[in-house]
Design a protein around this motif. Structure first.
Motif, PDB file in Angstrom:
ATOM      1  N   GLN A 251     133.398 -66.114  50.843  1.00  0.00           N
ATOM      2  CA  GLN A 251     132.039 -66.327  50.382  1.00  0.00           C
ATOM      3  C   GLN A 251     131.491 -67.657  50.888  1.00  0.00           C
ATOM      4  OE1 GLN A 251     131.669 -66.636  46.127  1.00  0.00           O
ATOM      5  NE2 GLN A 251     129.604 -65.824  46.168  1.00  0.00           N
ATOM      6  N   LEU A 252     130.232 -67.653  51.259  1.00  0.00           N
ATOM      7  CA  LEU A 252     129.465 -68.835  51.652  1.00  0.00           C
ATOM      8  C   LEU A 252     130.273 -69.797  52.512  1.00  0.00           C
ATOM      9  CD1 LEU A 252     127.422 -69.267  48.365  1.00  0.00           C
ATOM     10  CD2 LEU A 252     126.657 -68.293  50.532  1.00  0.00           C
ATOM     11  N   ASP A 253     130.545 -71.023  52.053  1.00  0.00           N
ATOM     12  CA  ASP A 253     131.169 -72.045  52.892  1.00  0.00           C
ATOM     13  C   ASP A 253     132.586 -71.692  53.345  1.00  0.00           C
ATOM     14  OD1 ASP A 253     128.901 -73.676  52.825  1.00  0.00           O
ATOM     15  OD2 ASP A 253     129.569 -74.714  51.023  1.00  0.00           O
TER      16      ASP A 253
ATOM     17  N   CYS B 157     131.133 -63.200  54.360  1.00  0.00           N
ATOM     18  CA  CYS B 157     129.819 -63.180  53.740  1.00  0.00           C
ATOM     19  C   CYS B 157     128.742 -63.459  54.801  1.00  0.00           C
ATOM     20  CB  CYS B 157     129.780 -64.243  52.644  1.00  0.00           C
ATOM     21  SG  CYS B 157     128.179 -64.555  51.901  1.00  0.00           S
TER      22      CYS B 157
ATOM     23  N   SER C 216     125.671 -64.478  54.424  1.00  0.00           N
ATOM     24  CA  SER C 216     124.998 -65.761  54.166  1.00  0.00           C
ATOM     25  C   SER C 216     125.890 -66.917  54.614  1.00  0.00           C
ATOM     26  CB  SER C 216     124.660 -65.906  52.682  1.00  0.00           C
ATOM     27  OG  SER C 216     123.751 -64.910  52.285  1.00  0.00           O
ATOM     28  N   GLY C 217     127.184 -66.785  54.378  1.00  0.00           N
ATOM     29  CA  GLY C 217     128.128 -67.801  54.820  1.00  0.00           C
ATOM     30  C   GLY C 217     128.194 -67.901  56.328  1.00  0.00           C
TER      31      GLY C 217
END
Length: 121
Positions: free
Chosen positions: A38-40, A82, A84-85
């Motif tokens: 997820q994300l970062d 992810c 967005s990540g």
């Protein structure tokens, strides 16, 4: 065996290492395993894939982060980055290691069954 989904929510290579080991064990025992970065955490997939403690693991006869990723994928662990990540990390689908797919939390949750185990790493 109930399916296992692990969400790696931070860009910590040791958390990813632990998640890969647990997911690979699940797959080796015949269970379904999914890792969602997820994300970062997606930035951990930037090549060359390596963890800051890879040398210490190698000295102890243990595989590095890249080898763990390859092993998990070869055992059938599903790895999702992810979307967005990916944008945060400046990665495209072509930048992901072979076998890793892009996805989002909605698709992840839709694919989960009522009996699935969910862990956060």
């Amino acid at each position: 065996m109930r399916a296992l989904t692990i969400i790696v929510a931070t860009p910590d290579a040791e958390r990813l290492r632990g998640a890969l080991v647990v997911a690979a064990a699940q797959a080796a025992l015949g269970g379904a395993a999914t890792l969602f970065l997820q994300l970062d955490a997606v930035a951990l997939l930037r090549t060359p894939i390596a963890g800051p403690r890879d040398a210490a693991h190698a000295a102890a006869g243990l595989p590095g982060l890249a080898a763990l990723l390859t092993d998990a994928l070869s055992l059938g662990v599903r790895l999702i980055a992810c979307q967005s990540g990916m944008a945060l990390a400046g990665l495209t689908a072509a930048d992901l290691p072979q076998g890793v797919v892009a996805g989002g939390p909605v698709g992840l949750i839709q694919a989960m069954g009522d009996e699935d185990r969910l862990l956060f790493a």
